[in-house]
Design an enzyme around this catalytic site. Structure first.
Site, short mmCIF file in Angstrom:
data_model
loop_
_atom_site.label_atom_id
_atom_site.label_comp_id
_atom_site.label_asym_id
_atom_site.label_seq_id
_atom_site.Cartn_x
_atom_site.Cartn_y
_atom_site.Cartn_z
N LYS A 1 18.78 8.63 -18.84
CA LYS A 1 17.49 7.98 -18.68
C LYS A 1 16.40 8.94 -19.13
CE LYS A 1 14.55 5.82 -15.16
NZ LYS A 1 14.55 5.11 -13.87
N ASP B 1 9.21 -0.46 -3.88
CA ASP B 1 9.35 -1.29 -5.08
C ASP B 1 10.74 -1.93 -5.04
OD1 ASP B 1 8.39 -2.40 -7.40
OD2 ASP B 1 8.77 -0.64 -8.66
P1 ADP Z 1 12.43 1.82 -15.30
O1 ADP Z 1 12.23 2.69 -14.09
O2 ADP Z 1 11.81 2.41 -16.52
O3 ADP Z 1 12.03 0.39 -15.06
P2 ADP Z 1 15.25 1.49 -14.65
O4 ADP Z 1 15.79 2.74 -14.03
O5 ADP Z 1 14.87 0.39 -13.71
O6 ADP Z 1 14.01 1.82 -15.61
O7 ADP Z 1 16.32 0.97 -15.70
C1 ADP Z 1 16.10 -0.08 -16.64
C2 ADP Z 1 17.40 -0.86 -16.88
O8 ADP Z 1 18.46 -0.04 -17.33
C3 ADP Z 1 17.94 -1.48 -15.59
O9 ADP Z 1 17.41 -2.76 -15.37
C4 ADP Z 1 19.44 -1.52 -15.80
O10 ADP Z 1 19.82 -2.71 -16.46
C5 ADP Z 1 19.70 -0.35 -16.71
N1 ADP Z 1 20.19 0.82 -15.92
C6 ADP Z 1 19.45 1.83 -15.43
N2 ADP Z 1 20.21 2.75 -14.79
C7 ADP Z 1 21.48 2.32 -14.88
C8 ADP Z 1 22.75 2.83 -14.42
N3 ADP Z 1 22.85 3.98 -13.75
N4 ADP Z 1 23.85 2.11 -14.70
C9 ADP Z 1 23.77 0.94 -15.38
N5 ADP Z 1 22.62 0.42 -15.84
C10 ADP Z 1 21.48 1.08 -15.61
#
Ligand code: ADP
Length: 291
Positions: free
Chosen positions: A121, A226
């Site tokens: 990420k 959130d």
């Molecule tokens: P942001 O904080 O920028 O909104 P997120 O952490 O919510 O980002 O992640 C965005 C998308 O990526 C999520 O909706 C999910 O589909 C995917 N995602 C994030 N982390 C994971 C993970 N550890 N495993 C699988 N999918 C993930």
């Protein structure tokens, strides 16, 4: 966009110059070429050439400032430096497909040390308008406007730290693997955001698991703030996993009760709308959060 190929075409000198630009950015918004040359300890002529190459690959950008000739690190350059560090530690061996674009991040599947798939990420805080971000983030109560590298790095550090604590206490979050600069490497969860799920076997069970999760967090002194269908993944086994917690606050926050109730309400409203599920049972801040 993350340029994984850039990783392969980097000489030691390129890397030295790029690192010098990053070091110089600690106290210069636009880093003077003279300073980059000093830090990189290379010939001035050489540095100019390497800077030109790096700029062509979008890892730095030239800022023709009236006072001096200088460069700035780009997202691409910052990505490169983080990936280089993570790959040196074997936390990321190769970069795969982008699987998500979050509000404030890009998400990639990557291969980890033993070939296992993980999630990378990359936090990208400068992307939203600054005004927007400012209200939400406590670390922005500073006088000068902080740089996007600083904001993104802090955001990643915070996420990693919370993820570690939550994981160690048995909360359902991805296992944290490594972090560097604005990047977090974590376990890949085989599940979809609740947002995309139209049908669950037992909405009542999922509902009470989510409410339990809110209460258990509060018993550990935390409110998510959130807690919604975007930040909760649900797998085939029907178990929820929390993936994102950028604005968690302490239960001793002056508005704790309001935030707690808002998280609860968010789940109630979603379950009613999506699954036509309604329960008169739901947690209340004071009564249910005492240890
Ligand atoms: P942001 O904080 O920028 O909104 P997120 O952490 O919510 O980002 O992640 C965005 C998308 O990526 C999520 O909706 C999910 O589909 C995917 N995602 C994030 N982390 C994971 C993970 N550890 N495993 C699988 N999918 C993930």
């Amino acid at each position: 966009k993350l340029d994984a190929k850039a990783l392969r075409y980097m000489t030691n000198e390129d890397f030295r110059v790029l690192t010098a630009v990053e070091t110089g950015s600690r106290n210069h918004e636009i880093v003077p070429v003279t300073l980059i040359t000093d830090i990189a300890k290379l010939r001035a002529g050489g540095v100019k050439k390497y800077l030109g190459d790096l700029a062509k690959r979008n890892l730095v950008s030239r800022m023709a400032n009236a006072k001096y000739d200088g460069y700035r690190l780009t997202y691409g350059g910052y990505d490169y430096l983080a990936l280089k560090t993570l790959s040196k530690r074997d936390s990321v061996v190769s970069v795969g497909n982008q699987i998500g674009v979050g509000k404030e991040s890009d998400i990639y599947v990557v291969a980890g040390s033993d070939g296992n798939q993980c999630v990378l990420k990359l936090h990208r805080l400068g992307r939203l308008s600054f005004r927007n971000v400012k209200n939400k983030r406590d670390y922005l109560r500073r006088k000068q406007s902080p740089s996007w590298t600083y904001m993104s790095k802090l955001s990643a550090m915070k996420e990693y730290a919370f993820m570690q604590v939550l994981y160690e206490h048995g909360f359902p979050v991805p296992k944290p693997i490594d972090h560097n600069r604005h990047c977090v490497v974590m376990e890949l969860i085989d599940a979809f955001p609740l947002r995309q799920i139209d049908d669950v076997k037992d909405p009542g069970k999922l509902y009470s698991e989510l409410m339990d999760l809110i209460v258990r967090l509060a018993q550990h002194g935390l409110i998510h703030c959130d807690f919604n269908e975007f930040n909760i993944l649900v797998g085939d086994d029907g178990k929820p996993i929390l993936i994102d917690f950028p604005q968690m606050v302490s239960t001793s926050h002056p508005n704790a009760e309001e935030y707690f109730n808002r998280d609860v309400e968010c789940i109630r409203v979603f379950f009613k709308r999506r699954f036509q599920y309604e329960s008169y049972l739901y947690p209340k801040f004071r009564k249910d959060t005492k240890r």
